[in-house]
Design an enzyme around this catalytic site. Structure first.
Site, PDB file in Angstrom:
ATOM      1  N   LYS A 194      -0.769 -17.164  -5.587  1.00 21.73           N
ATOM      2  CA  LYS A 194      -0.034 -16.680  -4.415  1.00 21.73           C
ATOM      3  C   LYS A 194      -0.419 -15.224  -4.159  1.00 21.73           C
ATOM      4  CE  LYS A 194       3.641 -14.490  -3.371  1.00 21.73           C
ATOM      5  NZ  LYS A 194       3.165 -13.820  -2.142  1.00 21.73           N
ATOM      6  N   GLU A 269       1.266  -6.847 -15.127  1.00 21.92           N
ATOM      7  CA  GLU A 269       0.562  -5.578 -14.905  1.00 21.92           C
ATOM      8  C   GLU A 269       1.349  -4.851 -13.823  1.00 21.92           C
ATOM      9  OE1 GLU A 269      -1.908  -4.441 -16.567  1.00 21.92           O
ATOM     10  OE2 GLU A 269      -2.520  -6.229 -17.647  1.00 21.92           O
ATOM     11  N   CYS A 303      -2.275   1.447  -9.001  1.00 22.52           N
ATOM     12  CA  CYS A 303      -1.477   1.523 -10.229  1.00 22.52           C
ATOM     13  C   CYS A 303      -1.987   2.626 -11.133  1.00 22.52           C
ATOM     14  CB  CYS A 303      -1.490   0.183 -10.941  1.00 22.52           C
ATOM     15  SG  CYS A 303      -3.144  -0.414 -11.301  1.00 22.52           S
ATOM     16  N   GLU A 403       6.877   6.167  -9.263  1.00 22.76           N
ATOM     17  CA  GLU A 403       5.554   5.837  -8.751  1.00 22.76           C
ATOM     18  C   GLU A 403       5.590   6.005  -7.231  1.00 22.76           C
ATOM     19  OE1 GLU A 403       4.363   1.700  -8.627  1.00 22.76           O
ATOM     20  OE2 GLU A 403       2.472   2.248  -9.587  1.00 22.76           O
TER      21      GLU A 403
HETATM   22  P1  NAD Z   1       5.248  -6.378  -5.190  1.00 22.44           P
HETATM   23  O1  NAD Z   1       5.841  -6.415  -6.537  1.00 22.44           O
HETATM   24  O2  NAD Z   1       6.118  -6.066  -4.048  1.00 22.44           O
HETATM   25  O3  NAD Z   1       4.548  -7.771  -4.820  1.00 22.44           O
HETATM   26  C1  NAD Z   1       3.541  -8.338  -5.635  1.00 22.44           C
HETATM   27  C2  NAD Z   1       3.511  -9.842  -5.413  1.00 22.44           C
HETATM   28  O4  NAD Z   1       4.727 -10.419  -5.864  1.00 22.44           O
HETATM   29  C3  NAD Z   1       3.348 -10.269  -3.961  1.00 22.44           C
HETATM   30  O5  NAD Z   1       2.503 -11.396  -3.908  1.00 22.44           O
HETATM   31  C4  NAD Z   1       4.769 -10.641  -3.569  1.00 22.44           C
HETATM   32  O6  NAD Z   1       4.842 -11.566  -2.511  1.00 22.44           O
HETATM   33  C5  NAD Z   1       5.275 -11.257  -4.851  1.00 22.44           C
HETATM   34  N1  NAD Z   1       6.730 -11.267  -5.011  1.00 22.44           N
HETATM   35  C6  NAD Z   1       7.642 -10.460  -4.422  1.00 22.44           C
HETATM   36  N2  NAD Z   1       8.876 -10.769  -4.856  1.00 22.44           N
HETATM   37  C7  NAD Z   1       8.745 -11.787  -5.745  1.00 22.44           C
HETATM   38  C8  NAD Z   1       9.650 -12.526  -6.563  1.00 22.44           C
HETATM   39  N3  NAD Z   1      10.954 -12.268  -6.548  1.00 22.44           N
HETATM   40  N4  NAD Z   1       9.163 -13.488  -7.365  1.00 22.44           N
HETATM   41  C9  NAD Z   1       7.842 -13.742  -7.427  1.00 22.44           C
HETATM   42  N5  NAD Z   1       6.923 -13.076  -6.673  1.00 22.44           N
HETATM   43  C10 NAD Z   1       7.367 -12.099  -5.853  1.00 22.44           C
HETATM   44  O7  NAD Z   1       4.033  -5.349  -5.342  1.00 22.44           O
HETATM   45  P2  NAD Z   1       3.094  -4.796  -4.191  1.00 22.44           P
HETATM   46  O8  NAD Z   1       3.924  -3.876  -3.364  1.00 22.44           O
HETATM   47  O9  NAD Z   1       2.332  -5.907  -3.564  1.00 22.44           O
HETATM   48  O10 NAD Z   1       2.038  -3.950  -5.054  1.00 22.44           O
HETATM   49  C11 NAD Z   1       2.263  -2.648  -5.427  1.00 22.44           C
HETATM   50  C12 NAD Z   1       2.723  -2.561  -6.865  1.00 22.44           C
HETATM   51  O11 NAD Z   1       1.776  -3.205  -7.724  1.00 22.44           O
HETATM   52  C13 NAD Z   1       2.793  -1.149  -7.391  1.00 22.44           C
HETATM   53  O12 NAD Z   1       3.982  -0.953  -8.117  1.00 22.44           O
HETATM   54  C14 NAD Z   1       1.595  -1.019  -8.312  1.00 22.44           C
HETATM   55  O13 NAD Z   1       1.689  -0.073  -9.307  1.00 22.44           O
HETATM   56  C15 NAD Z   1       1.481  -2.388  -8.841  1.00 22.44           C
HETATM   57  N6  NAD Z   1       0.115  -2.638  -9.308  1.00 22.44           N
HETATM   58  C16 NAD Z   1      -0.119  -2.687 -10.664  1.00 22.44           C
HETATM   59  C17 NAD Z   1      -1.394  -2.887 -11.145  1.00 22.44           C
HETATM   60  C18 NAD Z   1      -1.670  -2.956 -12.615  1.00 22.44           C
HETATM   61  O14 NAD Z   1      -2.694  -3.508 -12.997  1.00 22.44           O
HETATM   62  N7  NAD Z   1      -0.810  -2.440 -13.473  1.00 22.44           N
HETATM   63  C19 NAD Z   1      -2.443  -3.071 -10.249  1.00 22.44           C
HETATM   64  C20 NAD Z   1      -2.182  -3.009  -8.884  1.00 22.44           C
HETATM   65  C21 NAD Z   1      -0.881  -2.815  -8.442  1.00 22.44           C
END
Ligand code: NAD
Length: 510
Positions: A194, A269, A303, A403
């Site tokens: 997804k 992650e 991230c 962050e």
């Molecule tokens: P997000 O957590 O809002 O969404 C990530 C994914 O989760 C999306 O596909 C979203 O639709 C899905 N999602 C949302 N709510 C959900 C739920 N309740 N259950 C299951 N899935 C759900 O993150 P984002 O805004 O897309 O990305 C930014 C974040 O990602 C930042 O905090 C960043 O630090 C983190 N990030 C971490 C890494 C790493 O490797 N540590 C890499 C890239 C991004």
């Protein structure tokens, strides 16, 4: 602040696709719309135009995809074939990625707002992740125990964990997918992917490449849509054996809770608040360049963003001035222009959140030495945020702890190694950290004392498929890429074997 103080790339007039990309779900080898034909649109954050229209999945599509992945796994069509055969397919995918870089990169830039040069680099670089994972597919080995006595042999087998839900964010959609999917496939798992609702299209393109490469139906399924209900269905469903998630810490925690009812494995992650510590004996020009790169790469929506620097107090003023001067020269603007280094912010709401951190820091006594607000790029329709340097930040300010996920650098000072370590570790996160010094002793001392999954010494954000990645504390659990990245997708099975008819009877027969 006037635009003359910054390096702004105005709209370059490069033609955009005249039709939005149409994305559909991939379930059991078939592309399909949602049962109710619902769709959702993505507006380019840089251009303000609809660039993709995707099928809006619900619980029904998620359940159908899980059923397809379960059936494919249980059939053995992928989970029980040779490592050689799996590797051959992963290598074909790598070649296909390289043949399709431009097509994928353009959609990635249109949906995410990141510079086209960066998208090209990420997509072509992803091919190497697939090649590395292919090498691991032929090296899945367990252990043997030959010292259990003359009548026993013990074997520890590594097996694919089963059906894996892959949930990805918007900031590096194709790259992060490639940090997970080829490793899960190398292990023999089947998957339901997804992508983020902000950036679904490059995952759909990946699905096209997988089919072209000859992946059997049902081994990888894709469901487009939002966290609720698609993500939540994947996280809670009993037929999913593992969730691998990259995204925010808040959603990572929600996934852990949802997954706990079935005790499925969860790999996370998550976010970071990554410090770079600069000692006076460092190559300060190189450090300033790396700090500038670390904060503006991907508009700080990363991230691994180097979002706070800890500078020795003897050099703090001069160093922040150096970074501020470099920040003026970073090319911001139209992401379709190949010269652009920093593009648009992902959404107006996110831009507002970033701005609120800067305003709160100023209200608490910090000083903006550059930027500090939105930027109207001539000819562009989306949202851009100025490169921003905030000095005089103190550890209790939200800008030093949270962050921010934008092009906003928080500058703090320290006066001893102990203080630098304490400040670096004074965070809920522990993803990455950097240290700048010409002394190997200083670098090693810091590297061993800092709580972070990755430490860079005299560099920032170098990464390799061989070098595993993951976070301490609330930056996540589990590891990605490298050998440990493969291990995440393997279950461990013990086989105890008796040699010959040597087992003594338990029942004392009369
Ligand atoms: P997000 O957590 O809002 O969404 C990530 C994914 O989760 C999306 O596909 C979203 O639709 C899905 N999602 C949302 N709510 C959900 C739920 N309740 N259950 C299951 N899935 C759900 O993150 P984002 O805004 O897309 O990305 C930014 C974040 O990602 C930042 O905090 C960043 O630090 C983190 N990030 C971490 C890494 C790493 O490797 N540590 C890499 C890239 C991004």
């Amino acid at each position: 602040m006037t635009m003359q103080d910054l390096t702004v790339i105005a709209a370059s007039g490069i033609a955009l696709p005249d039709q939005p990309f149409h994305g559909r779900h991939l379930i059991s080898g078939h592309w399909q719309d949602s049962a109710d034909a619902a769709t959702f649109d993505r507006v380019s954050p840089a251009h303000g135009l609809v660039v993709s229209r995707s099928a809006l999945g619900g619980a029904a599509e998620a359940q159908a995809a899980i059923a397809a992945a379960r059936a494919a796994f249980d059939s053995g069509v992928w989970s029980r074939i040779t490592g050689k055969a799996r590797a051959a397919l992963l290598l074909r995918v790598a070649d296909l990625i390289e043949a399709n870089v431009e097509r994928i990169a353009v959609l990635e830039t249109l949906e995410s707002g990141k510079p086209i040069s960066q998208s090209r680099g990420e997509v072509s670089g992803a091919a190497d992740l697939w090649r590395y994972a292919a090498s691991l597919a032929r090296n899945i080995t367990g252990d043997s125990h030959n010292t259990l006595g003359p009548d026993m042999l013990g074997v520890i087998l590594k097996e694919p964990i089963g059906v894996v839900a892959v949930i990805t964010p918007w900031n590096f959609p194709f790259w992060i997918l490639s940090q997970k999917l080829p490793f899960a496939l190398a292990a023999g798992c089947t998957c339901v992917v997804k992508p983020s609702e902000m950036t679904p299209s490059s995952t759909v393109m990946m699905g096209e490449l997988l089919i072209e490469a000859g992946l059997p139906a049902g081994v990888v399924n894709i469901v487009l849509g939002f966290g609720q209900p698609v993500g939540t269905t994947l996280a809670s469903h009993p037929d999913v054996d593992m969730v691998t998630f990259t995204g925010s810490t808040a959603v990572g925690k929600a996934i852990s809770v949802a997954a706990s009812a079935t005790l499925k494995k969860v790999a996370l992650e998550l976010g970071g608040k990554n410090p770079q510590v600069i000692f006076p004996d460092a190559d300060l020009d190189s450090a300033a360049d790396a700090v500038t790169f670390g904060i503006y790469f991907n508009a700080g929506e990363c991230c691994n963003s180097g979002s706070r620097i800890l500078v020795h107090e003897d050099i703090a003023e001069a160093f922040v001035a150096k970074v501020t001067a470099l920040s003026r020269q970073v090319a911001f603007g139209d992401p379709m222009n190949p010269d652009t280094q920093v593009g648009a912010m992902i959404s107006p709401a996110h831009q507002g959140k970033v701005d609120a951190y800067v305003k709160a820091a100023v209200a608490a006594g910090a000083k903006v030495t550059l930027g500090g607000g939105a930027l109207q790029v001539p000819g562009m329709g989306g949202q851009f945020y100025q490169p921003t340097v905030v000095s005089g930040v103190t550890p209790e300010m939200a800008i030093a702890r949270d962050e921010v996920f934008g092009p906003v650098l928080a500058c703090l000072t320290f006066c001893s190694m102990d203080e630098a370590v304490a400040l670096a570790n004074d965070a809920a996160y522990g993803l990455s950290a950097g240290v700048w010094s010409d002394s190997v002793h200083t670098c090693l001392d810091f590297a061993r004392r800092v709580q972070a999954g990755t430490i860079w010494t005299n560099t920032w954000m170098d990464g390799f498929p061989e070098m595993t990645f993951g976070g301490f504390k609330q930056s996540g659990q589990g590891r990605e890429i490298g050998r440990y990245g493969l291990e995440e997708f393997l279950e461990i099975k013990t086989v105890a074997m008796r040699i010959g008819r040597t087992r003594p009877n338990w029942v004392k027969t009369r």
